[in-house]
Design a protein around this motif. Structure first.
Motif, short mmCIF file in Angstrom:
data_model
loop_
_atom_site.label_atom_id
_atom_site.label_comp_id
_atom_site.label_asym_id
_atom_site.label_seq_id
_atom_site.Cartn_x
_atom_site.Cartn_y
_atom_site.Cartn_z
N ALA A 60 -9.22 40.34 75.84
CA ALA A 60 -10.43 40.44 75.02
C ALA A 60 -10.32 39.57 73.78
O ALA A 60 -11.27 38.85 73.41
N ILE A 61 -9.16 39.61 73.13
CA ILE A 61 -8.97 38.78 71.93
C ILE A 61 -9.03 37.30 72.31
O ILE A 61 -9.63 36.48 71.59
N GLY A 62 -8.40 36.93 73.43
CA GLY A 62 -8.42 35.53 73.85
C GLY A 62 -9.82 35.05 74.14
O GLY A 62 -10.22 33.95 73.72
N VAL A 65 -11.72 34.74 70.75
CA VAL A 65 -11.30 33.57 69.98
C VAL A 65 -11.80 32.29 70.64
O VAL A 65 -12.27 31.36 69.96
N HIS A 66 -11.72 32.24 71.96
CA HIS A 66 -12.21 31.05 72.67
C HIS A 66 -13.70 30.85 72.43
O HIS A 66 -14.15 29.72 72.13
N SER A 67 -14.48 31.92 72.54
CA SER A 67 -15.93 31.79 72.38
C SER A 67 -16.30 31.38 70.96
O SER A 67 -17.14 30.48 70.75
N THR A 69 -14.40 29.86 68.71
CA THR A 69 -13.93 28.51 68.42
C THR A 69 -14.81 27.46 69.10
O THR A 69 -15.16 26.42 68.50
N ALA A 70 -15.17 27.72 70.38
CA ALA A 70 -16.03 26.77 71.10
C ALA A 70 -17.38 26.63 70.42
O ALA A 70 -17.91 25.51 70.26
N ALA A 71 -17.96 27.76 70.01
CA ALA A 71 -19.26 27.69 69.33
C ALA A 71 -19.15 26.97 67.99
O ALA A 71 -20.03 26.16 67.62
N ASP A 72 -18.07 27.22 67.25
CA ASP A 72 -17.89 26.57 65.95
C ASP A 72 -17.66 25.07 66.12
O ASP A 72 -18.21 24.25 65.35
N GLN A 73 -16.87 24.69 67.13
CA GLN A 73 -16.65 23.27 67.40
C GLN A 73 -17.96 22.56 67.73
O GLN A 73 -18.27 21.47 67.21
N LEU A 74 -18.75 23.18 68.60
CA LEU A 74 -20.01 22.56 69.00
C LEU A 74 -20.99 22.45 67.83
O LEU A 74 -21.66 21.41 67.65
N ALA A 75 -21.05 23.50 67.01
CA ALA A 75 -21.95 23.45 65.86
C ALA A 75 -21.52 22.36 64.88
O ALA A 75 -22.37 21.63 64.34
#
Length: 448
Positions: A60-62, A65-67, A69-75
């Motif tokens: 769940a933590i992984g 964190v993945h979601s 981080t991916a959203a922050d990178q894309l933004a």
């Protein structure tokens, strides 16, 4: 002299002899029912539960964190590319060159439709191996200005993060699982110790106790087992004393009755009274014998005797018992107790089985077999797990009463370090097998 009815005395004896083992019998019955096939123990269950919880939490933590981080990178990438697009649009309006392209032919169609409607759009084109990020805006009625760059660095960065999360999550899961395993093993050992102590108590070892450890539920269970053993031992000891005291008190009036009956004139009534008094006297002696064995107040007197000779003497007074000697031997034992065991087994076979009753000598092994219906399944289960229960008789025409034959037989065999087992023959009939210790003082389990 007023002679008490034998039936009334037998009822008193039934209450005194049957009650001391009622609690142990209940405990043994539950214990035998609880014996099942191999199962996962408490320690393993706790370790598996902790490991499963650790895997779920780490996953769940992984994922979280993945979601994030991916959203922050894309933004961040969208915002940066949009700023660059605005700068390129200004350069286009003043006639300066830039990295942006006008009406690029590879502009995604979905993006182009939105741009033609006057929107400024950023769009991630994910075609697998070469993802690209686009930003486009309309600069005139007919022209679209677009800017794009590779999104592979962000994809690689996110993959590296996933690998790091997997490694950290796996390591954390292993550590937490080991901690759970240690905790589970410790709790499992304590629970197993309490269970084994309860099994020893059920098997008659009323001195068994659980060592106290901790203040949790298992410690409370251990304390409850110890308290149960103390209360059970005190109650059984008190009732054993009462049984022995009443049996001793009965000996004098029964002896007086026997003397008085001897003075009666010969008649059919006198014969009936003599028979009843004889049975009552034997019953009192049986109760005393059980009380002595319960109190461990008897010691075998051993000597070397031939097994076949003891077998013949044991059934000499019984009609309908055939003795066969296949292989004879000499053993060191208490002959009186061996003969008592064999006599009780043969008498029980005559009473509850069907003729012929066969007593077969095979070296140190003596088999007593009848040709009746065999032991009832419920009684056979009790005989195999915990021995007779102050033997309950249900002979046809006699109703329910108290018979001490098998109880005394099992007790005497235990004193002799002999092995006594009960089973039904495949072809029909009940069989009791007595294996006496050999010359080295040891015995092997009897063959069924």
């Amino acid at each position: 002299m007023k002679i008490p009815r034998p039936g009334a005395v037998a009822s008193v004896v039934h209450l005194l002899v049957a009650r001391p083992v009622r609690l142990v019998r209940t405990l043994r019955r539950g214990h035998s029912k609880g014996r099942r096939g191999p199962a996962v123990n408490v320690g393993t269950k706790i370790a598996l539960a902790v490991a499963a919880a650790a895997v779920c939490v780490a996953s769940a933590i992984g994922v979280l964190v993945h979601s994030v981080t991916a959203a922050d990178q894309l933004a961040t990438a969208r915002s940066d590319l949009d700023r660059r697009l605005m700068s390129a649009a200004y350069d286009y309006s003043v006639g300066r060159t830039s990295a942006a392209r006008v009406d690029p032919p590879d502009l995604p169609a979905a993006m182009e439709r939105d741009v033609r409607r006057g929107l400024r759009v950023t769009y991630l084109q994910d075609d697998g191996a070469r993802p690209r990020l686009w930003a486009a805006t309309r600069v005139s009625d007919r022209n679209v200005l677009a800017l794009s760059r590779s999104y592979a660095p962000e994809v690689r960065s996110l993959a590296a993060l996933d690998r790091a999360l997997a490694a950290v999550g796996g390591a954390a899961t292993v550590v937490v699982s080991l901690a759970g395993l240690l905790l589970g093993v410790r709790m499992g050992r304590r629970a197993t110790a309490a269970a084994r102590t309860a099994e020893r108590i059920a098997d008659g070892d009323l001195d068994a106790r659980v060592a106290p450890d901790g203040r949790d539920e298992i410690a409370r269970l251990a304390a409850a087992v110890n308290a149960m053993a103390d209360a059970l031992g005190a109650r059984l000891e008190a009732e054993r004393r009462v049984t022995a005291d009443i049996a001793h008190e009965l000996r004098t009036p029964v002896a007086g009755m026997a003397t008085a009956v001897g003075l009666l004139p010969p008649s059919r009534a006198t014969d009936l009274v003599k028979g009843s008094v004889s049975k009552l006297r034997a019953l009192v002696e049986d109760v005393l014998e059980v009380a002595r064995m319960d109190a461990r107040a008897v010691t075998p007197e051993t000597e070397r005797r031939q097994v076949s000779a003891m077998a013949r003497r044991a059934v000499a007074a019984l009609e309908g018992v055939e003795v066969r000697v296949g292989e004879d031997t000499v053993v060191t034992t208490d002959p009186r107790r061996v003969e008592r065991v064999l006599a009780n087994l043969a008498a029980n076979a005559l009473r509850h089985g069907a003729p012929p009753v066969l007593l077969k000598v095979e070296g140190p092994v003596v088999r007593v077999r009848d040709h009746g219906p065999g032991f009832p399944p419920d009684l056979l289960a009790v005989l195999r797990t915990s021995g007779p229960q102050r033997f309950r008789t249900t002979a046809p025409g006699t109703g329910t009463g108290t018979g001490l034959g098998l109880t005394i037989a099992v007790g005497q065999a235990r004193l002799l370090s002999a092995d006594l087992v009960f089973h039904n023959r495949p072809e029909g009939g009940a069989e009791a097998v007595l294996r006496l210790p050999d010359e080295s003082g040891t015995n092997r389990p009897a063959d069924h």
